[in-house]
Design a protein around this motif. Structure first.
Motif, PDB file in Angstrom:
ATOM      1  N   SER A 185      -4.548   8.852  -5.570  1.00  0.00           N
ATOM      2  CA  SER A 185      -5.078   9.696  -6.642  1.00  0.00           C
ATOM      3  C   SER A 185      -5.832   8.875  -7.672  1.00  0.00           C
ATOM      4  O   SER A 185      -6.930   9.241  -8.107  1.00  0.00           O
ATOM      5  CB  SER A 185      -3.925  10.461  -7.303  1.00  0.00           C
ATOM      6  OG  SER A 185      -4.391  11.222  -8.388  1.00  0.00           O
ATOM      7  N   THR A 186      -5.265   7.744  -8.068  1.00  0.00           N
ATOM      8  CA  THR A 186      -5.925   6.880  -9.056  1.00  0.00           C
ATOM      9  C   THR A 186      -7.233   6.324  -8.506  1.00  0.00           C
ATOM     10  O   THR A 186      -8.244   6.247  -9.214  1.00  0.00           O
ATOM     11  CB  THR A 186      -4.987   5.723  -9.452  1.00  0.00           C
ATOM     12  OG1 THR A 186      -3.764   6.254  -9.963  1.00  0.00           O
ATOM     13  CG2 THR A 186      -5.633   4.832 -10.495  1.00  0.00           C
ATOM     14  N   ALA A 187      -7.227   5.949  -7.233  1.00  0.00           N
ATOM     15  CA  ALA A 187      -8.429   5.351  -6.634  1.00  0.00           C
ATOM     16  C   ALA A 187      -9.574   6.350  -6.563  1.00  0.00           C
ATOM     17  O   ALA A 187     -10.731   6.007  -6.850  1.00  0.00           O
ATOM     18  CB  ALA A 187      -8.100   4.815  -5.241  1.00  0.00           C
ATOM     19  N   VAL A 188      -9.290   7.608  -6.182  1.00  0.00           N
ATOM     20  CA  VAL A 188     -10.370   8.577  -5.999  1.00  0.00           C
ATOM     21  C   VAL A 188     -10.800   9.223  -7.319  1.00  0.00           C
ATOM     22  O   VAL A 188     -11.919   9.739  -7.402  1.00  0.00           O
ATOM     23  CB  VAL A 188      -9.972   9.677  -4.986  1.00  0.00           C
ATOM     24  CG1 VAL A 188      -9.685   9.069  -3.632  1.00  0.00           C
ATOM     25  CG2 VAL A 188      -8.786  10.498  -5.473  1.00  0.00           C
ATOM     26  N   GLU A 189      -9.941   9.178  -8.337  1.00  0.00           N
ATOM     27  CA  GLU A 189     -10.317   9.750  -9.629  1.00  0.00           C
ATOM     28  C   GLU A 189     -11.183   8.801 -10.445  1.00  0.00           C
ATOM     29  O   GLU A 189     -11.910   9.226 -11.345  1.00  0.00           O
ATOM     30  CB  GLU A 189      -9.066  10.119 -10.437  1.00  0.00           C
ATOM     31  CG  GLU A 189      -8.262  11.281  -9.873  1.00  0.00           C
ATOM     32  CD  GLU A 189      -8.987  12.609 -10.002  1.00  0.00           C
ATOM     33  OE1 GLU A 189     -10.023  12.657 -10.714  1.00  0.00           O
ATOM     34  OE2 GLU A 189      -8.539  13.581  -9.397  1.00  0.00           O
ATOM     35  N   GLY A 190     -11.106   7.502 -10.136  1.00  0.00           N
ATOM     36  CA  GLY A 190     -11.865   6.529 -10.908  1.00  0.00           C
ATOM     37  C   GLY A 190     -11.147   6.203 -12.205  1.00  0.00           C
ATOM     38  O   GLY A 190     -10.004   6.605 -12.431  1.00  0.00           O
ATOM     39  N   GLY A 191     -11.801   5.450 -13.075  1.00  0.00           N
ATOM     40  CA  GLY A 191     -11.184   5.100 -14.344  1.00  0.00           C
ATOM     41  C   GLY A 191     -10.658   3.675 -14.337  1.00  0.00           C
ATOM     42  O   GLY A 191     -10.908   2.883 -13.427  1.00  0.00           O
ATOM     43  N   ALA A 192      -9.867   3.374 -15.370  1.00  0.00           N
ATOM     44  CA  ALA A 192      -9.445   1.993 -15.602  1.00  0.00           C
ATOM     45  C   ALA A 192      -8.570   1.439 -14.481  1.00  0.00           C
ATOM     46  O   ALA A 192      -8.642   0.263 -14.153  1.00  0.00           O
ATOM     47  CB  ALA A 192      -8.703   1.909 -16.936  1.00  0.00           C
ATOM     48  N   GLY A 193      -7.704   2.283 -13.891  1.00  0.00           N
ATOM     49  CA  GLY A 193      -6.776   1.769 -12.887  1.00  0.00           C
ATOM     50  C   GLY A 193      -7.285   1.823 -11.470  1.00  0.00           C
ATOM     51  O   GLY A 193      -6.566   1.440 -10.538  1.00  0.00           O
ATOM     52  N   ALA A 194      -8.530   2.293 -11.256  1.00  0.00           N
ATOM     53  CA  ALA A 194      -9.036   2.476  -9.896  1.00  0.00           C
ATOM     54  C   ALA A 194      -9.164   1.155  -9.142  1.00  0.00           C
ATOM     55  O   ALA A 194      -8.827   1.070  -7.955  1.00  0.00           O
ATOM     56  CB  ALA A 194     -10.383   3.192  -9.929  1.00  0.00           C
ATOM     57  N   ALA A 195      -9.640   0.100  -9.814  1.00  0.00           N
ATOM     58  CA  ALA A 195      -9.841  -1.185  -9.139  1.00  0.00           C
ATOM     59  C   ALA A 195      -8.511  -1.740  -8.636  1.00  0.00           C
ATOM     60  O   ALA A 195      -8.408  -2.221  -7.502  1.00  0.00           O
ATOM     61  CB  ALA A 195     -10.515  -2.178 -10.087  1.00  0.00           C
ATOM     62  N   GLU A 196      -7.467  -1.668  -9.458  1.00  0.00           N
ATOM     63  CA  GLU A 196      -6.160  -2.179  -9.050  1.00  0.00           C
ATOM     64  C   GLU A 196      -5.570  -1.327  -7.928  1.00  0.00           C
ATOM     65  O   GLU A 196      -4.949  -1.864  -6.986  1.00  0.00           O
ATOM     66  CB  GLU A 196      -5.206  -2.200 -10.251  1.00  0.00           C
ATOM     67  CG  GLU A 196      -3.778  -2.609  -9.937  1.00  0.00           C
ATOM     68  CD  GLU A 196      -3.674  -4.040  -9.412  1.00  0.00           C
ATOM     69  OE1 GLU A 196      -2.620  -4.374  -8.835  1.00  0.00           O
ATOM     70  OE2 GLU A 196      -4.640  -4.809  -9.567  1.00  0.00           O
ATOM     71  N   ALA A 197      -5.765  -0.012  -8.009  1.00  0.00           N
ATOM     72  CA  ALA A 197      -5.251   0.868  -6.954  1.00  0.00           C
ATOM     73  C   ALA A 197      -5.923   0.558  -5.617  1.00  0.00           C
ATOM     74  O   ALA A 197      -5.251   0.493  -4.576  1.00  0.00           O
ATOM     75  CB  ALA A 197      -5.474   2.331  -7.332  1.00  0.00           C
ATOM     76  N   LEU A 198      -7.233   0.356  -5.637  1.00  0.00           N
ATOM     77  CA  LEU A 198      -7.947   0.022  -4.403  1.00  0.00           C
ATOM     78  C   LEU A 198      -7.499  -1.331  -3.857  1.00  0.00           C
ATOM     79  O   LEU A 198      -7.385  -1.510  -2.641  1.00  0.00           O
ATOM     80  CB  LEU A 198      -9.455   0.008  -4.655  1.00  0.00           C
ATOM     81  CG  LEU A 198     -10.118   1.378  -4.813  1.00  0.00           C
ATOM     82  CD1 LEU A 198     -11.553   1.222  -5.307  1.00  0.00           C
ATOM     83  CD2 LEU A 198     -10.109   2.130  -3.493  1.00  0.00           C
ATOM     84  N   ARG A 199      -7.237  -2.279  -4.759  1.00  0.00           N
ATOM     85  CA  ARG A 199      -6.767  -3.591  -4.308  1.00  0.00           C
ATOM     86  C   ARG A 199      -5.412  -3.471  -3.621  1.00  0.00           C
ATOM     87  O   ARG A 199      -5.173  -4.052  -2.559  1.00  0.00           O
ATOM     88  CB  ARG A 199      -6.673  -4.554  -5.487  1.00  0.00           C
ATOM     89  CG  ARG A 199      -6.330  -5.982  -5.078  1.00  0.00           C
ATOM     90  CD  ARG A 199      -5.963  -6.826  -6.285  1.00  0.00           C
ATOM     91  NE  ARG A 199      -4.736  -6.359  -6.906  1.00  0.00           N
ATOM     92  CZ  ARG A 199      -3.519  -6.606  -6.436  1.00  0.00           C
ATOM     93  NH1 ARG A 199      -3.365  -7.310  -5.319  1.00  0.00           N
ATOM     94  NH2 ARG A 199      -2.454  -6.159  -7.072  1.00  0.00           N
ATOM     95  N   ARG A 200      -4.518  -2.673  -4.199  1.00  0.00           N
ATOM     96  CA  ARG A 200      -3.175  -2.516  -3.621  1.00  0.00           C
ATOM     97  C   ARG A 200      -3.228  -1.743  -2.303  1.00  0.00           C
ATOM     98  O   ARG A 200      -2.366  -1.922  -1.440  1.00  0.00           O
ATOM     99  CB  ARG A 200      -2.262  -1.812  -4.617  1.00  0.00           C
ATOM    100  CG  ARG A 200      -1.990  -2.638  -5.858  1.00  0.00           C
ATOM    101  CD  ARG A 200      -1.097  -1.918  -6.832  1.00  0.00           C
ATOM    102  NE  ARG A 200       0.252  -1.720  -6.287  1.00  0.00           N
ATOM    103  CZ  ARG A 200       1.224  -1.096  -6.944  1.00  0.00           C
ATOM    104  NH1 ARG A 200       0.991  -0.601  -8.157  1.00  0.00           N
ATOM    105  NH2 ARG A 200       2.417  -0.948  -6.392  1.00  0.00           N
ATOM    106  N   LEU A 201      -4.238  -0.892  -2.154  1.00  0.00           N
ATOM    107  CA  LEU A 201      -4.405  -0.177  -0.886  1.00  0.00           C
ATOM    108  C   LEU A 201      -5.151  -1.006   0.155  1.00  0.00           C
ATOM    109  O   LEU A 201      -5.273  -0.582   1.311  1.00  0.00           O
ATOM    110  CB  LEU A 201      -5.162   1.136  -1.122  1.00  0.00           C
ATOM    111  CG  LEU A 201      -4.411   2.232  -1.885  1.00  0.00           C
ATOM    112  CD1 LEU A 201      -5.364   3.361  -2.267  1.00  0.00           C
ATOM    113  CD2 LEU A 201      -3.259   2.777  -1.046  1.00  0.00           C
ATOM    114  N   GLY A 202      -5.657  -2.173  -0.254  1.00  0.00           N
ATOM    115  CA  GLY A 202      -6.412  -3.018   0.669  1.00  0.00           C
ATOM    116  C   GLY A 202      -7.813  -2.506   0.932  1.00  0.00           C
ATOM    117  O   GLY A 202      -8.385  -2.775   1.997  1.00  0.00           O
ATOM    118  N   LEU A 203      -8.400  -1.766  -0.039  1.00  0.00           N
ATOM    119  CA  LEU A 203      -9.705  -1.143   0.172  1.00  0.00           C
ATOM    120  C   LEU A 203     -10.736  -1.586  -0.864  1.00  0.00           C
ATOM    121  O   LEU A 203     -11.742  -0.905  -1.061  1.00  0.00           O
ATOM    122  CB  LEU A 203      -9.556   0.387   0.110  1.00  0.00           C
ATOM    123  CG  LEU A 203      -8.738   1.010   1.243  1.00  0.00           C
ATOM    124  CD1 LEU A 203      -8.392   2.459   0.904  1.00  0.00           C
ATOM    125  CD2 LEU A 203      -9.507   0.952   2.542  1.00  0.00           C
TER     126      LEU A 203
END
Length: 530
Positions: A283-301
């Protein structure tokens, strides 16, 4: 340890055979990957590769050599297979073991079983229950089998096999078929239902003895016991026996059921935590915003092109309260199925249920590839329940919010019944999407119907006429009176009269192209009777 040797220990003899190579060379298996020679796949370290369709010794040898350069653990092909000297040499030189999948076993079920077996524990590495690693159902099944002296399966409420012990080769064809399909065959489960076995099992507090199936002497008797957590039935344990268990082993069977219940509850709790965490990251990755970069990193994407998919049940919007629980369960099942399917196709894909929509992040560089994957999933699950899938545009890095917005818009178009199939890309429904967005703007401003079309609507309601229908048919037919009159089932002369009448009532100049465009757009945005 999720080693290749353990995979062979747990699934061997019944599902898997070692054909060539040394399984002891591989450390922890890093993941399960379905081999696709047409795709430039990035394999995790020590991958177990499912070589679906590989048959010829030459291509198997070549694939073993190639997988050796990617540090793969093993390649699995369909057995029986004539193992040639060339294959043995390729396995030895590459360090990649060659495994054979038993005839009749499903690749899909095997992939699910392997992932279940290889999954990392959701608890600390040292946590145990009853002396066994928490959630390790295969080790638990072997322990139960040793206690009662009979091969067992651990099954859920729907007779799906969660784990099984060794010595299954000493059982009967029914048990072998159950393990190959990871589900009790329908003819056997129906027979048990008709004989009242499940009713006895779930009402009893101890083991239940089940005689051989009438009319089929090949099916051996069973001892079964329900696995409970309080009043909730979590599943059951089934042992293949020749006669009822002695009292001491029956007591051990009861104790084992209590331990299995603890493991299933701990596994379910861990799965719920894992599911919520993954849903938050997606949810954080697809919504964008401040936490998106960290969420994508943790998902390996991080730092790669990707496409967002939005999936929803076709009939779940505007839920009937009476069916809310059913739809909730269906959504979660579909989201889990989507996650499994995508991980088999793209190991780094991520999917989770967010509200009533399942979102997936697919690391591909073209939306048509994502659409093919979505269509393949839709075809696999069939129409029960029917699902709709919107495919967003390709986005780079932190631009997934744009891809999600596109996928959401496509899903809205499909839910409104304006798509041409259950799966669509944004480019497939571009005009329908624009109309929906324009409708949203009009609704936000609170604008009502006005001008010539409003006068026609008022006239139709007052005189029970059909001038609006006549106008729509004429515009859709590009002014072809013959085609338009046939579409509304009236005589051409009558249709021409109605055209003249609507021009007078609406004060419309049908020869003006701007007027025609405005009327056509209004008709697309306005729904008669709505």
């Amino acid at each position: 340890m999720s080693t290749l040797a353990r995979v062979l220990d747990e699934l061997g003899t019944t599902l898997i055979d070692l054909l060539a190579g040394d399984p002891g060379r591989a450390d922890d298996v890093g993941g399960v990957v379905i081999d696709d020679p047409l795709d430039d796949q990035v394999l995790p370290g020590q991958a177990l590769v499912l070589g679906i369709g590989l048959r010829e010794p030459a291509e198997i040898s070549a694939r073993l050599a190639e997988l050796g350069t990617h540090d793969a653990a093993a390649l699995m092909v369909r057995a029986p297979l004539a193992v040639t000297d060339e294959i043995i040499a390729a396995a030895e030189h590459s360090g990649v073991a060659l495994l054979g999948l038993a005839p009749g076993a499903s690749w899909t079920q095997l992939a699910a079983l392997l992932r279940s077996l290889l999954a990392e524990d959701d608890v600390g590495p040292g946590e145990t229950l009853g002396g066994l690693p928490s959630g390790d159902l295969f080790a638990l099944a072997n322990a139960v089998a040793a206690l009662i002296g009979a091969p067992v399966t651990i099954e859920d409420r729907s007779s799906r096999v969660l784990a099984f012990s060794g010595r299954q080769e000493d059982t009967d064809p029914s048990r072998v078929e159950t393990i190959l399909g990871r589900q009790v065959p329908r003819k056997y489960s129906q027979s048990l239902e008709q004989r009242g076995v499940f009713r006895r099992l779930y009402r009893s507090g101890g083991p239940v003895y089940i005689d051989s199936m009438p009319g089929d002497e090949t099916v051996l008797p069973r001892m079964a016991i329900a696995v409970r957590a309080g009043d909730e039935i979590l599943g059951s344990i089934w042992a293949v026996v020749r006669e009822p268990l002695p009292d001491d082993r029956a007591r051990a069977f009861c104790d084992a059921a209590n331990l299995v219940a603890l493991h299933l509850m701990r596994q379910r709790a861990g799965a719920d935590v894992e599911r919520r965490l993954r849903a938050d990251l997606v949810s954080t990755a697809v919504e964008g915003g401040a936490g998106a970069a960290e969420a994508l990193r943790r998902l390996g994407l991080a730092d790669q092109a990707a496409v967002v998919l939005a999936l929803a049940l076709e009939d779940s919007h505007g839920d009937d309260p009476a069916r809310h629980a059913e739809h909730l369960a269906q959504r979660q099942q579909i989201a889990d199925a989507l996650a499994m399917h995508l991980s088999a196709v793209h190991p780094r894909a991520a999917a989770a249920l967010v509200g009533d929509v399942a979102y997936a992040i697919l690391p591909v560089s073209q939306d048509d590839a994502a659409a093919r994957t979505a269509t393949d999933f839709r075809n696999r699950i069939g129409d029960r329940p029917a699902v709709l899938i919107g495919v967003g545009p390709v986005a780079d890095g932190l631009g997934l919010a744009k891809s999600k917005a596109g996928a959401d818009l496509v899903l809205r178009v499909l839910r409104a019944g304006r798509g041409r199939g259950p799966v669509a890309r944004l480019s497939d429904v571009h005009s329908e999407g624009l109309l929906l967005e324009l409708s949203d703007r009009i609704a936000e401003r609170g604008d009502g119907l006005s001008g010539p079309l409003a006068r026609l609507v008022a006239y139709d309601r007052k005189h029970n006429a059909c001038l609006v229908q006549t106008l729509g048919a004429w515009l859709d037919a590009f002014g072809d009176v013959a085609a338009a009159s046939a579409a509304v089932f009236v005589h051409p002369s009558t249709f021409r009269y109605r055209l003249r009448r609507l021009s007078e009532v609406g004060e419309i100049d049908l020869t003006d192209p701007d007027v025609r465009f405005a009327l056509m757009l209004q008709l697309r945005l306005w729904h008669p009777g709505g």
